[in-house]
Design an enzyme around this catalytic site. Structure first.
Site, short mmCIF file in Angstrom:
data_model
loop_
_atom_site.label_atom_id
_atom_site.label_comp_id
_atom_site.label_asym_id
_atom_site.label_seq_id
_atom_site.Cartn_x
_atom_site.Cartn_y
_atom_site.Cartn_z
N ASP A 207 0.84 -1.20 0.00
CA ASP A 207 0.00 0.00 0.00
C ASP A 207 0.87 1.25 0.00
O ASP A 207 1.99 1.26 0.51
CB ASP A 207 -0.98 0.01 1.18
N GLU B 14 -6.04 3.33 3.33
CA GLU B 14 -6.69 3.94 4.49
C GLU B 14 -8.16 4.19 4.17
O GLU B 14 -8.50 4.82 3.17
CB GLU B 14 -6.00 5.24 4.87
#
Length: 431
Positions: free
Chosen positions: A113, A181
């Site tokens: 990520d 997120e």
């Protein structure tokens, strides 16, 4: 391959510190994607960008047009090529890098990520990024969760594959995923089909638990299914002194919602969580507030338990709006699923790491909490007959994740990289 790790350790630190200085929020990682892509291009990977990498319509919580345009202009000023910006325009950030050795073997995928958080980083001189001069250069944006380290590990994995490809077999897919997120980006990559023929999938996280350097958890247990919501209440303004009866108070609807959400009964079938993380309302002390805004999340141990929390939250939002005669709108902006690691990978990872000079201990399982949108990728792999796991890489944590002083020990980068290298060399490849 300790010689390879030693040869790249300094570069790992350089990459991590560069990424840390230039954090970008989800679906606005234009500069980050470009820098990753140029490194991967140099190594010889095939790069898939924009709508090649993501399902445009499967994204959630896309920033507003003004913010996207502003960040695209910043990216242009930072030297991102026009051809790259054209493909990423509108928040199609992140990329997929593929390598086919041309020799029969497993298809192995890794996910890293790349997004940051809306947090202002501390300038305390005891904070290593401040002390060493690589603080975030962007106000109210910080890599406060270790993603700067994750994508650095990804570049390390890519470098190993490229420089040792003659001794490898099968195919490799590296997913540099935007907008982790809030659970917004993994589904968009998953829906594009990248995981449909993957035999083995690996992802993981620096920290989460404070563990000694050299400690690796082969699997994790405890990530929750979740839903992320933005809620707006719309009422009617009026003079608070002369004609309060003509107003419809959106602030009160929001406040009642916030307090009553925490009163949702727990569920007997599993763990539940709920949080109101943001509330904005009103315009002045003598004005009945006509607008209010909430950011809410629900979590559940299973999808069914989370669905219960979401249904109860929705009921409370509607009831609060009815109570104050205001309208409401609920916008889903993120989602994650429950996930269960493939236990059969534990002995494979343990055996693979026995020859590592960097991995000192492999824990079979680590208990965690929170949520992870890698769940979509893991579940897709397992649904198609593959095996998947989510790992932890130990580091001392003086401050928790999502804290202005968050940091990790940089030698964890070498540990994580060597773990993945050992997995590539042996482990799952030789089943």
């Amino acid at each position: 391959m300790s010689d390879f790790i030693k040869s790249i350790e300094a570069e790992l630190i350089t990459w991590r510190r560069l990424f840390h200085q230039y954090p970008e929020l989800g679906f606005m990682e234009y500069i980050t994607t470009y820098r990753l892509g140029k490194e991967l291009e140099k190594l010889g990977f095939t790069i898939h960008l924009g709508e090649e990498a993501l399902d445009h319509d499967a994204r959630l919580g896309i920033p507003n047009e003004a913010d996207l345009n502003e960040h695209e202009l910043l990216a242009k000023a930072e030297g991102v090529e026009a051809s790259w910006l054209a493909k990423m325009s509108g928040g199609l950030t992140g990329l997929v890098a593929t390598w086919d050795t041309g020799r029969p073997g497993d298809h192995v995928a890794f996910r890293f990520d790349i997004d940051a958080l809306p947090i202002t980083e501390t300038k305390d001189t005891n904070h290593i990024p401040a002390k060493e001069g690589f603080l975030s250069t962007t106000e109210q944006t910080m890599h406060a969760c270790g993603h700067d380290g994750h994508m650095t590990i990804g570049l390390g994995v890519a470098t190993f594959i490229a420089t040792h490809q003659s001794s490898l077999k099968g195919k490799f897919t590296l997913l540099f995923q935007p907008a982790e997120e809030g659970g917004r980006g993994a589904k968009a990559m998953t829906e594009k089909g990248w995981l449909d023929d993957v035999d083995y999938f690996y992802s993981g996280h620096i920290g989460i638990q404070s563990l000694p350097i050299g400690t690796v958890a082969a699997t994790t247990e405890g990530f929750l299914a979740s839903s992320k919501l933005n809620v707006t209440f719309t009422g009617v303004s009026s003079h608070a002194g002369m004609h309060p009866e003509l107003g419809r108070n959106a602030l009160l609807a929001a406040a009642v919602t916030a307090t009553n959400l925490y009163a949702i009964p727990r569920h007997s079938d599993g763990i539940t969580r709920i949080n109101v993380g943001k509330m904005v309302a009103g315009s002045g002390r003598n004005i009945i507030p006509s607008d209010a805004y909430l950011e809410i999340e629900t979590r559940g141990e299973t999808r069914q338990v989370n669905d219960y929390m979401l249904a109860e939250a929705t009921r409370i939002i509607k009831a609060s709006a009815d109570m104050y005669d205001v309208s409401y709108e609920i916008t889903p902006v993120g989602i994650t699923e429950e996930m269960v690691c493939s236990e059969t990978l534990i002995p494979k990872i343990t055996k693979a790491c026995q020859s590592s000079d960097y991995v000192k201990e492999v824990l079979p399982i680590a208990k965690v909490s929170g949520s992870e949108d890698a769940s979509f990728m893991m579940n897709r792999v397992q649904q198609h007959g593959g095996k998947a796991t989510y790992m932890l890489f130990g580091t001392e944590l003086k401050y928790p994740h999502h804290h202005p002083s968050f940091d990790f020990q940089e030698n964890v980068l070498a540990v994580a990289l060597d773990t993945f290298i050992k997995i590539i060399e042996g482990g799952s490849q030789n089943e």
